[in-house]
Design an enzyme around this catalytic site. Structure first.
Site, short mmCIF file in Angstrom:
data_model
loop_
_atom_site.label_atom_id
_atom_site.label_comp_id
_atom_site.label_asym_id
_atom_site.label_seq_id
_atom_site.Cartn_x
_atom_site.Cartn_y
_atom_site.Cartn_z
N CYS A 138 -9.07 -2.82 -25.51
CA CYS A 138 -9.00 -1.42 -25.88
C CYS A 138 -8.99 -0.46 -24.70
O CYS A 138 -8.57 0.69 -24.85
CB CYS A 138 -10.16 -1.07 -26.81
N TYR A 139 -9.45 -0.89 -23.54
CA TYR A 139 -9.49 0.03 -22.40
C TYR A 139 -8.22 0.01 -21.55
O TYR A 139 -8.09 0.76 -20.58
CB TYR A 139 -10.69 -0.28 -21.50
#
Length: 340
Positions: A138-139
């Site tokens: 997700c990052y």
């Protein structure tokens, strides 16, 4: 150094389906034996999601990873092309001008990949540089933006980042809590960002923190039946330890005392509550993140960019925050506005 700015953004979303429809029509029959599934779905903060594979229409839970990857290649290229085309139009740039095309994804792989096929479909130059960020989770949007910005600064040529995530391909419901949480949150999206030399929404700086002692708290494993999420309820507590020092360092070393906007990855309601509490933000500071979670779900690496789009145009400084396996926290500082 040459200023590098976000000159345009574009997105492409598969068909939407409501959270309640997904629960009633599919997940209720697969995950609710212990009785906690309905509570997780109803408390997820998600109202609707997007899916290239809607389980109400097509159940792929028994598909092999190979079958899922073939479907990924089929779906990701047209979705990615739409997003990139929209971003180039927003930036007023031509595909033939692009010097670097980067793709970030943790939900599928093929070679030749999405980068090759989208570049060819849109007419990017034959001497194009390509870069793929895989399986970061997700990052990934933030380190990818940083790397692409470095290219633009060094070569004074436009570059494009495409984040394309098709989490719906990895449905494999069972009664484990982390799988129920994952299936209550995750969604599909493609978001493209054009970076160019010059003024605009300028990329200023970024920080990263990884806590390897908690690497088992969030995992994304390749299995014979697709990719499988491992998610500990301790994740918000670990992020709370590192969040404030990281953001304070980012702001301090750039002399920033006021933040106009917060684009925070909505990993789930507890994540947003933790960020709000630890950073002592105003009650409306994360409205954009909550709206994206409600309207689009958690689209992995594309999500923080969907949040950023909601904040634009924004005067002053904007902070992007995203979290993922590692446990890893990334924060990026932007300055200015997208449209002059």
């Amino acid at each position: 150094m040459t200023a590098v700015s976000i000159a345009g953004m574009g997105r492409a979303l598969p068909a939407a389906v409501s959270q309640q429809e997904l629960w009633d029509g599919y997940f209720r029959g697969h995950v609710d034996s212990p009785g906690f599934g309905s509570r997780i779905f109803s408390n997820s903060g998600v109202v609707r999601r997007h899916a290239v594979v809607n389980p109400l229409v097509e159940d792929v839970s028994g598909w092999s990873t190979g079958q899922r990857m073939r479907r990924y290649a089929l779906e990701a290229v047209p979705l990615g092309s739409l997003a990139v085309s929209a971003a180039l139009a927003d930036a007023g740039a031509a595909a033939s001008e692009v010097g670097l095309f980067a793709v970030a994804s943790c939900t599928g792989y093929a070679s030749p990949g999405v980068d090759v096929h989208v570049a060819a479909e849109l007419g990017m130059p034959s001497d194009l540089r390509r870069l793929v960020f895989g399986h970061m989770g997700c990052y990934a949007a933030i380190p990818a933006l940083g790397a692409v910005a470095d290219y633009v600064a060094a070569h004074s040529r436009p570059a494009v980042l495409l984040n394309v995530e098709l989490t719906s391909l990895h449905v494999q419901p069972d009664l484990s809590r982390d799988q129920v949480v994952a299936h209550a949150l995750f969604s599909d999206a493609a978001v493209a960002t054009v970076l160019t030399p010059g003024s605009g929404l300028e990329v200023v700086d970024l920080v990263a923190v990884t806590d390897p002692g908690t690497s088992d708290h969030m995992t994304w494993d390749v299995t014979d039946l697709g990719f499988r999420m491992g998610l500990s309820p301790k994740v918000p507590d670990v992020l709370a330890v590192h969040l404030r020092p990281a953001v304070e360092e980012l702001l301090r070393r750039n002399g920033v005392t006021s933040v106009a906007g917060w684009a925070v990855h909505p990993g789930g309601p507890r994540i947003l509550e933790t960020v709000e509490e630890v950073l002592r933000l105003p009650s409306d500071a994360l409205d954009a993140s909550r709206a994206v979670l409600a309207e689009h779900g958690n689209c992995s690496s594309a999500t923080v960019l969907l949040v950023l789009q909601r904040l634009l145009p924004a005067d002053g400084h904007v902070v992007l925050l995203a979290f993922g396996p590692g446990l890893t926290l990334y924060a990026m500082l932007l300055r200015g506005r997208l449209h002059q």
